[in-house]
Design an enzyme around this catalytic site. Structure first.
Site, PDB file in Angstrom:
ATOM      1  N   GLY A   1       0.765  -1.247   0.010  1.00 17.70           N
ATOM      2  CA  GLY A   1      -0.032  -0.116   0.104  1.00 17.70           C
ATOM      3  C   GLY A   1       0.857   1.322   0.016  1.00 17.70           C
ATOM      4  N   SER A   2       0.514   2.061   0.655  1.00 18.56           N
ATOM      5  CA  SER A   2       1.051   3.538   0.744  1.00 18.56           C
ATOM      6  C   SER A   2       2.433   3.452   1.460  1.00 18.56           C
ATOM      7  CB  SER A   2       0.101   4.650   1.233  1.00 18.56           C
ATOM      8  OG  SER A   2      -0.979   4.805   0.645  1.00 18.56           O
ATOM      9  N   THR A   3       2.716   2.501   2.225  1.00 19.90           N
ATOM     10  CA  THR A   3       4.154   2.638   2.703  1.00 19.90           C
ATOM     11  C   THR A   3       5.134   2.378   1.473  1.00 19.90           C
ATOM     12  OG1 THR A   3       4.221  -0.050   2.940  1.00 19.90           O
ATOM     13  CG2 THR A   3       3.446   1.483   4.826  1.00 19.90           C
ATOM     14  N   PHE A   4       4.679   2.204   0.315  1.00 17.62           N
ATOM     15  CA  PHE A   4       5.627   2.073  -0.716  1.00 17.62           C
ATOM     16  C   PHE A   4       5.978   3.205  -1.507  1.00 17.62           C
ATOM     17  CE2 PHE A   4       6.312   0.434  -5.220  1.00 17.62           C
ATOM     18  CZ  PHE A   4       7.359  -0.145  -5.032  1.00 17.62           C
ATOM     19  N   LYS A   5       5.081   4.284  -1.052  1.00 13.55           N
ATOM     20  CA  LYS A   5       5.466   5.674  -1.660  1.00 13.55           C
ATOM     21  C   LYS A   5       6.676   6.354  -1.805  1.00 13.55           C
ATOM     22  CE  LYS A   5       0.450   6.454  -1.890  1.00 13.55           C
ATOM     23  NZ  LYS A   5      -0.912   7.158  -1.192  1.00 13.55           N
TER      24      LYS A   5
END
Length: 628
Positions: free
Chosen positions: A325-329
């Site tokens: 999810g957004s932890t990959f941004k």
């Protein structure tokens, strides 16, 4: 008297026969005497040794298994007294009757009865076979009191493995269990030791990885036996050498705190030292009781473990694979900087992003307006990362993801580690026989699609961001048998300080700047400020009809349909030392479910292990002096 001619011939024949017989007897006597001389004089040493071997038997003794301790020497796995009942089948006329009488004191189910009869069939009748273990003191006392009525039953005190913090460390330590037929086939040279009554070997976790070191060196007992092999008396005894002590990098207090904080959830948490790679805590919930595996799980209890939807037998920290999810941004942002996109680059977010005839939605329905790279991380703007991913392409994203530890294993000490997945066009062509579509690049920009990561990988990713881009790898073992294990100094992954600063600064904005998605879960105490990133991983497809009528909230969905909640962080921000990842399966949202848990765990880590502030370099890493 005169002998007739016929009698004279008979006499001469008898005399010759007697002489011949005497000669044969003489030769036989000489041969026998020579053989006796050869055996008793010339070969006396050899046959004395063989006779002694027939009289004296050497038997293996199982060594005491080594302890497993935490970084401060506190015991996590050890040995304790084991009150048990043994059975010598030759001393009872009816084994079944003896077991029936014993079952009035100790529960013996059908599975145990079959195992006892199998063990009896494998061993000589005079050898003791384990019937029941881990008896309470009251049970053991009753067995002793009723021993005259329990023909063949022998009360005995041995040693067994003990895990004082059972579930908290279950997935790290693993467990020991009885030797199986498969184990015997795989270790033919060690069969005598593995066949000892009650001997156990490591089956999972650290117990399996370091099984040989923890076993120690077997001892021996020299006993005098009769012609049937029955022991008459013990002549000498060598207890052997206890197994080596294994020192882990874990902190008992932090592990127990994290476990309590995650209890009741299907979740995991990993705390890691960003410089050495030491794992301070590794929790997977729910778990099992390794003591039960040691003594033998009941059929009903084991079936319950297997059928639980929360998968208590899985080590989620290593084997649970989730869309990050957004932890990959942060990975996408760093790839963008390395591709030449300025951190000041702005994208207007109206709440959706169009690609061809497909519309990708931002989590914020009304959109975020014009945002730069810092604000996109801080507010977790999906549209910014849709656009950025399309600009730089999936290959640049995949290359950066691999630099930061995703899509790979680390040769970790606990078995079962999964590699996750960093997708590429080549992967899709080989795995699915299909071409890569640009929409798949767009969705990868927010950590969805085919992308999968484990909680351990997310902790490593965060650690490498926090330490300025060094390829630190996780480790769980500090020392074995008193010898410290070497630590390989990490090397640069090859990324500019500017890219690292964007990731670190964006994470700081998430937690410490008003409007950040985890601002409510910040640590306000000076010197403990954490920098983090929320993540909400979607597990179901939201149809167009549902969007028009209103997307269902997580609390209105069944548990399996709810989003995963994720949070990654490092602290202290001014002097990074620890990285942390938390994943709560179907927890709803990263900001609402995972971030508060991570905040509490990180505060506990910093309270028990204070970090002295240091001056930061432009990249935000106090230990980095490397230019881009």
């Amino acid at each position: 008297m005169q002998i007739s001619g016929r009698d004279s011939n008979r006499y001469q024949t008898f005399t010759r026969r007697a002489a011949l017989l005497a000669g044969v007897q003489g030769v036989a006597f000489i041969a026998l005497a020579g053989r006796m001389y050869y055996l008793q004089v010339l070969k006396t040493d050899q046959y004395r040794m063989l006779a002694e071997e027939n009289r004296v038997s050497m038997r293996l003794l199982a060594p005491l298994r080594g302890d497993v301790v935490d970084r401060f020497g506190r015991v996590l796995a050890s040995n304790r007294q084991n009150y048990r009942a043994m059975l010598i089948s030759e001393q009872t006329p009816d084994v079944e009757e003896t077991l029936e009488r014993l079952s009035r004191i100790v529960e013996i189910d059908d599975f145990t009865r079959k195992r006892i009869m199998r063990d009896i069939g494998r061993s000589p009748r005079f050898m003791p076979v384990t019937v029941a273990e881990d008896l309470s003191w009251d049970q053991f006392a009753q067995v002793n009191i009723n021993e005259p009525d329990l023909a063949g039953i022998l009360p005995d005190v041995g040693e067994t493995r003990d895990y004082p913090y059972a579930e908290e460390f279950a997935h790290v330590l693993g467990y020991v269990a009885a030797v199986s037929e498969k184990d015997l086939e795989e270790a033919r040279e060690e069969q005598p030791l593995l066949k000892l009554p009650g001997f156990r070997i490591g089956k999972e976790g650290i117990e399996k990885t370091y099984d040989r070191e923890l076993r120690g060196v077997p001892g021996s007992s020299h006993v005098e036996v009769n012609a049937y092999g029955r022991v008459i008396r013990e002549l000498a005894k060598d207890p052997g050498k206890p197994g080596a002590e294994v020192v882990l990098t874990l902190d008992l207090d932090v592990q127990r705190f994290a476990w309590e904080r995650l209890k009741g959830e299907s979740a995991s948490a990993v705390v890691m030292d960003i410089h050495s790679g030491d794992i301070v805590s590794l929790v997977s919930a729910p778990a099992y009781d390794p003591n039960q595996f040691n003594m033998g799980y009941g059929t009903a209890a084991y079936k319950e473990l297997l059928e639980s939807p929360y998968l208590p037998l899985m080590n989620k920290s290593l084997a649970g694979m989730y869309p990050p999810g957004s932890t990959f941004k942060m990975v996408v942002a760093m790839a963008a900087v390395e591709a030449g996109i300025e951190p000041s680059h702005r994208v207007v977010c109206p709440g959706h992003y169009s690609l061809g005839n497909h519309v990708f939605h931002c989590w914020k329905k009304g959109g975020h307006g014009a945002v730069n790279m810092h604000d996109a991380i801080k507010h977790s703007c999906d549209v910014f990362f849709y656009d950025t991913a399309k600009r730089i392409g999936i290959d640049a994203i995949a290359e950066m993801a691999e630099k930061f530890g995703l899509g790979q294993t680390y040769d970790f000490e606990v078995p079962g580690e999964k590699a996750g997945l960093v997708p590429t066009p080549e992967w899709k062509r080989g795995a699915k026989g299909e071409v890569w579509h640009q929409g798949e690049t767009v969705i990868a920009g927010i950590g969805q699609g085919y992308l999968l990561a484990t909680p351990l990988q997310l902790a490593v990713m965060t650690a490498r961001i926090a330490n300025g881009g060094l390829d630190v790898k996780p480790r769980l073992t500090r020392a074995i048998g008193g010898e410290l294990l070497p630590v390989q100094p990490p090397k640069p992954v090859g990324i500019s300080d500017e890219a690292i600063a964007v990731a670190q600064g964006g994470m700081n904005g998430v937690s410490n700047e008003p409007g950040g998605t985890a601002y409510r879960s910040r640590i306000p105490e000076p010197g403990m400020e954490l920098a983090g990133k929320t993540g909400t991983a979607q597990v179901r497809r939201i149809s167009r009809a549902e969007r028009l009528s209103g997307v269902l909230k997580n609390e209105d969905l069944e548990w399996r349909q709810r989003d995963h909640a994720l949070f990654v962080c490092f602290a202290p921000y001014d002097a990074p030392r620890y990285a942390l990842s938390v994943v709560i399966e179907h927890g709803g949202s990263g900001s609402g479910a995972a971030a508060p848990v991570a905040r509490d765990i990180m505060r506990e880590v910093l309270t028990r292990n204070p970090v002295r502030p240091q001056a930061k370099t432009p990249s935000g890493n106090p230990n980095s002096s490397r230019a881009g």
